[in-house]
Design a protein around this motif. Sequence first.
Motif, PDB file in Angstrom:
ATOM      1  N   THR A 376      -4.243  45.880 -42.631  1.00 51.43           N
ATOM      2  CA  THR A 376      -3.661  44.536 -42.657  1.00 51.43           C
ATOM      3  C   THR A 376      -4.776  43.542 -42.400  1.00 51.43           C
ATOM      4  O   THR A 376      -5.535  43.692 -41.433  1.00 51.43           O
ATOM      5  N   ILE A 377      -4.888  42.552 -43.263  1.00 49.92           N
ATOM      6  CA  ILE A 377      -5.965  41.561 -43.140  1.00 49.92           C
ATOM      7  C   ILE A 377      -5.353  40.178 -42.971  1.00 49.92           C
ATOM      8  O   ILE A 377      -4.535  39.737 -43.788  1.00 49.92           O
ATOM      9  N   ASP A 378      -5.764  39.504 -41.909  1.00 51.15           N
ATOM     10  CA  ASP A 378      -5.368  38.111 -41.660  1.00 51.15           C
ATOM     11  C   ASP A 378      -6.609  37.239 -41.636  1.00 51.15           C
ATOM     12  O   ASP A 378      -7.712  37.695 -41.280  1.00 51.15           O
ATOM     13  N   HIS A 379      -6.419  35.978 -41.975  1.00 51.62           N
ATOM     14  CA  HIS A 379      -7.551  35.063 -42.083  1.00 51.62           C
ATOM     15  C   HIS A 379      -7.218  33.726 -41.438  1.00 51.62           C
ATOM     16  O   HIS A 379      -6.110  33.212 -41.581  1.00 51.62           O
ATOM     17  N   VAL A 380      -8.208  33.186 -40.707  1.00 48.53           N
ATOM     18  CA  VAL A 380      -8.082  31.846 -40.135  1.00 48.53           C
ATOM     19  C   VAL A 380      -9.346  31.085 -40.531  1.00 48.53           C
ATOM     20  O   VAL A 380     -10.445  31.435 -40.089  1.00 48.53           O
ATOM     21  N   LEU A 381      -9.209  30.085 -41.398  1.00 48.94           N
ATOM     22  CA  LEU A 381     -10.392  29.348 -41.857  1.00 48.94           C
ATOM     23  C   LEU A 381     -11.021  28.555 -40.719  1.00 48.94           C
ATOM     24  O   LEU A 381     -12.248  28.523 -40.567  1.00 48.94           O
ATOM     25  N   VAL A 382     -10.179  27.913 -39.903  1.00 46.83           N
ATOM     26  CA  VAL A 382     -10.666  27.142 -38.750  1.00 46.83           C
ATOM     27  C   VAL A 382      -9.905  27.629 -37.525  1.00 46.83           C
ATOM     28  O   VAL A 382      -8.764  27.224 -37.283  1.00 46.83           O
ATOM     29  N   GLU A 383     -10.521  28.516 -36.758  1.00 46.97           N
ATOM     30  CA  GLU A 383      -9.892  29.012 -35.532  1.00 46.97           C
ATOM     31  C   GLU A 383      -9.897  27.888 -34.501  1.00 46.97           C
ATOM     32  O   GLU A 383     -10.908  27.210 -34.310  1.00 46.97           O
ATOM     33  N   GLN A 384      -8.770  27.664 -33.833  1.00 45.70           N
ATOM     34  CA  GLN A 384      -8.571  26.458 -33.030  1.00 45.70           C
ATOM     35  C   GLN A 384      -9.575  26.299 -31.902  1.00 45.70           C
ATOM     36  O   GLN A 384     -10.018  25.192 -31.605  1.00 45.70           O
ATOM     37  N   GLY A 385      -9.936  27.395 -31.227  1.00 44.62           N
ATOM     38  CA  GLY A 385     -10.824  27.274 -30.077  1.00 44.62           C
ATOM     39  C   GLY A 385     -12.259  26.980 -30.456  1.00 44.62           C
ATOM     40  O   GLY A 385     -12.917  26.122 -29.869  1.00 44.62           O
ATOM     41  N   SER A 386     -12.777  27.700 -31.472  1.00 46.84           N
ATOM     42  CA  SER A 386     -14.191  27.606 -31.824  1.00 46.84           C
ATOM     43  C   SER A 386     -14.460  26.726 -33.038  1.00 46.84           C
ATOM     44  O   SER A 386     -15.567  26.208 -33.201  1.00 46.84           O
ATOM     45  N   GLY A 387     -13.472  26.590 -33.927  1.00 45.01           N
ATOM     46  CA  GLY A 387     -13.685  25.886 -35.181  1.00 45.01           C
ATOM     47  C   GLY A 387     -14.289  26.747 -36.262  1.00 45.01           C
ATOM     48  O   GLY A 387     -14.518  26.290 -37.388  1.00 45.01           O
ATOM     49  N   ASP A 388     -14.563  28.026 -35.964  1.00 44.83           N
ATOM     50  CA  ASP A 388     -15.209  28.922 -36.914  1.00 44.83           C
ATOM     51  C   ASP A 388     -14.187  29.759 -37.671  1.00 44.83           C
ATOM     52  O   ASP A 388     -13.002  29.806 -37.333  1.00 44.83           O
ATOM     53  N   GLU A 389     -14.673  30.456 -38.701  1.00 46.45           N
ATOM     54  CA  GLU A 389     -13.811  31.281 -39.539  1.00 46.45           C
ATOM     55  C   GLU A 389     -13.613  32.644 -38.897  1.00 46.45           C
ATOM     56  O   GLU A 389     -14.537  33.230 -38.316  1.00 46.45           O
ATOM     57  N   LEU A 390     -12.394  33.171 -39.019  1.00 44.07           N
ATOM     58  CA  LEU A 390     -12.045  34.444 -38.395  1.00 44.07           C
ATOM     59  C   LEU A 390     -11.251  35.301 -39.370  1.00 44.07           C
ATOM     60  O   LEU A 390     -10.332  34.820 -40.029  1.00 44.07           O
ATOM     61  N   VAL A 391     -11.639  36.586 -39.444  1.00 48.06           N
ATOM     62  CA  VAL A 391     -10.881  37.578 -40.195  1.00 48.06           C
ATOM     63  C   VAL A 391     -10.467  38.679 -39.224  1.00 48.06           C
ATOM     64  O   VAL A 391     -11.310  39.223 -38.506  1.00 48.06           O
ATOM     65  N   VAL A 392      -9.176  38.969 -39.165  1.00 44.55           N
ATOM     66  CA  VAL A 392      -8.645  40.012 -38.292  1.00 44.55           C
ATOM     67  C   VAL A 392      -8.209  41.185 -39.168  1.00 44.55           C
ATOM     68  O   VAL A 392      -7.394  41.012 -40.081  1.00 44.55           O
ATOM     69  N   LEU A 393      -8.777  42.373 -38.895  1.00 38.72           N
ATOM     70  CA  LEU A 393      -8.473  43.560 -39.688  1.00 38.72           C
ATOM     71  C   LEU A 393      -7.824  44.605 -38.787  1.00 38.72           C
ATOM     72  O   LEU A 393      -8.410  45.007 -37.771  1.00 38.72           O
ATOM     73  N   ARG A 394      -6.632  45.035 -39.173  1.00 35.42           N
ATOM     74  CA  ARG A 394      -5.905  46.047 -38.394  1.00 35.42           C
ATOM     75  C   ARG A 394      -5.827  47.337 -39.208  1.00 35.42           C
ATOM     76  O   ARG A 394      -5.173  47.396 -40.248  1.00 35.42           O
ATOM     77  N   PHE A 395      -6.522  48.362 -38.724  1.00 30.22           N
ATOM     78  CA  PHE A 395      -6.563  49.657 -39.393  1.00 30.22           C
ATOM     79  C   PHE A 395      -5.531  50.589 -38.765  1.00 30.22           C
ATOM     80  O   PHE A 395      -5.513  50.764 -37.541  1.00 30.22           O
TER      81      PHE A 395
END
Length: 573
Positions: A376-395
């Motif tokens: 399962t892959i989720d994506h956050v272009l602007v993560e609220q705390g840091s402002g950076d991009e985040l990809v969450v991968l659940r294997f």
Amino acid sequence: MACREQTLSNDYAEALVDFIVTKDDLIGMDYCTFKLDEQFAILYFRRVGTQPINVSLYTYNSIPKLYGLMQDEDGRVGGFDSMSLSRTGVLQVQRPPLSLTGKGVIIGFVDTGIRYDMDVFRREDGTSRIFSIWDQTIQDGTPPEGFCFGTEYTNEQINLALQSEDPLSIVPSTDEDGHGTAMASAAAGKNTTVGSMFLGAAPDADIVMVKCREGKQYLRDYYMIPDGVPAYCDTDIGMAVKYLDELARVGKRPVIICIAMGTNWGDHAGNSVLSRYLSRIAEKRNRVVIIPAGNEGNTGHHYNSLFAMSAATMEQSVEMRVGENEPGFVMELWGERPNIMSISIRSPGGETIPTVDFRSRETRNFSFVYSRTRITIDHVLVEQGSGDELVVLRFTLPTAGVWTFHITVQGDIDYGAFNMWLPISQFMKSDTYFLRSSPYTTLTEPSVARSVITPSAYDAGNNSFYIDSSRGFGRDGTLKPDFAAPGVNVPTVLGNKSGSSVAVAITAGAAAQFMQWAVVEGNDVLAQSVEVKSYFIRGAVKDLDVIYPNRSWGFGRLNVARSFEIIAGTTSV
């Protein structure tokens, strides 16, 4: 009591938030809130049917993080060895003329509990030095005032239990794991038995223990925590910190808050809600907050890539070996603004997930023809705390072997950078690691919180760095750790222990000594974490062949005696 059912029930999700929720914010929802202060709160809300947790549904910040103990390893067997206390200057400061033993100071622990009947936690007259215990796991007693779950046991109740032939019948709280007991003894233990040699860093400090309950099952299921492994939720840690914070009395009763927990989920730059809450507490007068660097330096669970953007689009390949019989894990990929990432994944069997460019914000689910693996892959272009991009991968049920991630970075600046983290070692069932891992930027959350004190660990026996200790700096370049403290074969009442936990315990005792001098004895009645950290950094012992600040050593090796020498003007920095 308000929020009790929601706090305890697995049917309710929870989130540590940095805003105060009002009725208008959640119209029609079954929820309640617990206010930590004027900015931070805990929100409990009924979970949405049986839908699985994902970032698209819950948002990243509203999914609580689970933290593990920075689990100490058993060290050598033997009698009490004062080397750790001597090398840090703690023993010297305990003696005249300063005679600092933590008297008048509270050391508060958020941990696995305490075996309160042990001699090292008693005074000479047999009464307990434990000011109170808040056991979050016992629900049939009276919670602390203002809280809605768990049971608080006072010093009076503990003393009554100690006079009984069956203490646990009166105060049934104990420490099945032993971690909290070991921590408390290294920081503040003192055996009053004739002939005993055991001594902690601040043997006259009072002790408060919060026995933290473990995270709810829905969170353990999401993160796929192995059975039997302790995992603690940031919401319960936040409540524990509020409880300890309220014990402080400015100018009279300073509190050292010691949290020997960590996780690899988060931005590793001090921007998580828990990190910011801890910094807020650490900036209050007469509070000192201490967090371990972690034990992730030698696990292979971090990958770092920093490269020149010779073209508008650059691709980097990352290889990860998954061990046999791994049930699954959640890993994170953090990019840096203003670049944008996309990703494709190749399985050990050669099947490939086509490039995911994240233009759609929905959760993506992938399966494979020749294996049971699901991703399962989720994506956050602007993560609220840091402002950076985040990809969450659940294997889920990942095939054993080498997985390859092809990460494409697009941007118009001169460099590209990203970091990947697997969970901390105890949250993984198998030997899984990056083939070209980096031991740096392995500080666990929330140790990168800016105002807290963060020690790494070293061996006081030979002044060598502890190989398993996490190392800096923060992902954004934050100068952490602050210094190194003894973390190898440190004496505790349960035997010698190694790890960053006991480095925190020694540092907590040293901080209690300093706060006795500063607050209790009136030399600096408004002292707090930042001042204590600065004095400890100035007094840290440095080697001539090391450049400071250092990713492993911070600003040197903790030496509280040298800090006082600098204050007195008898030595220079």
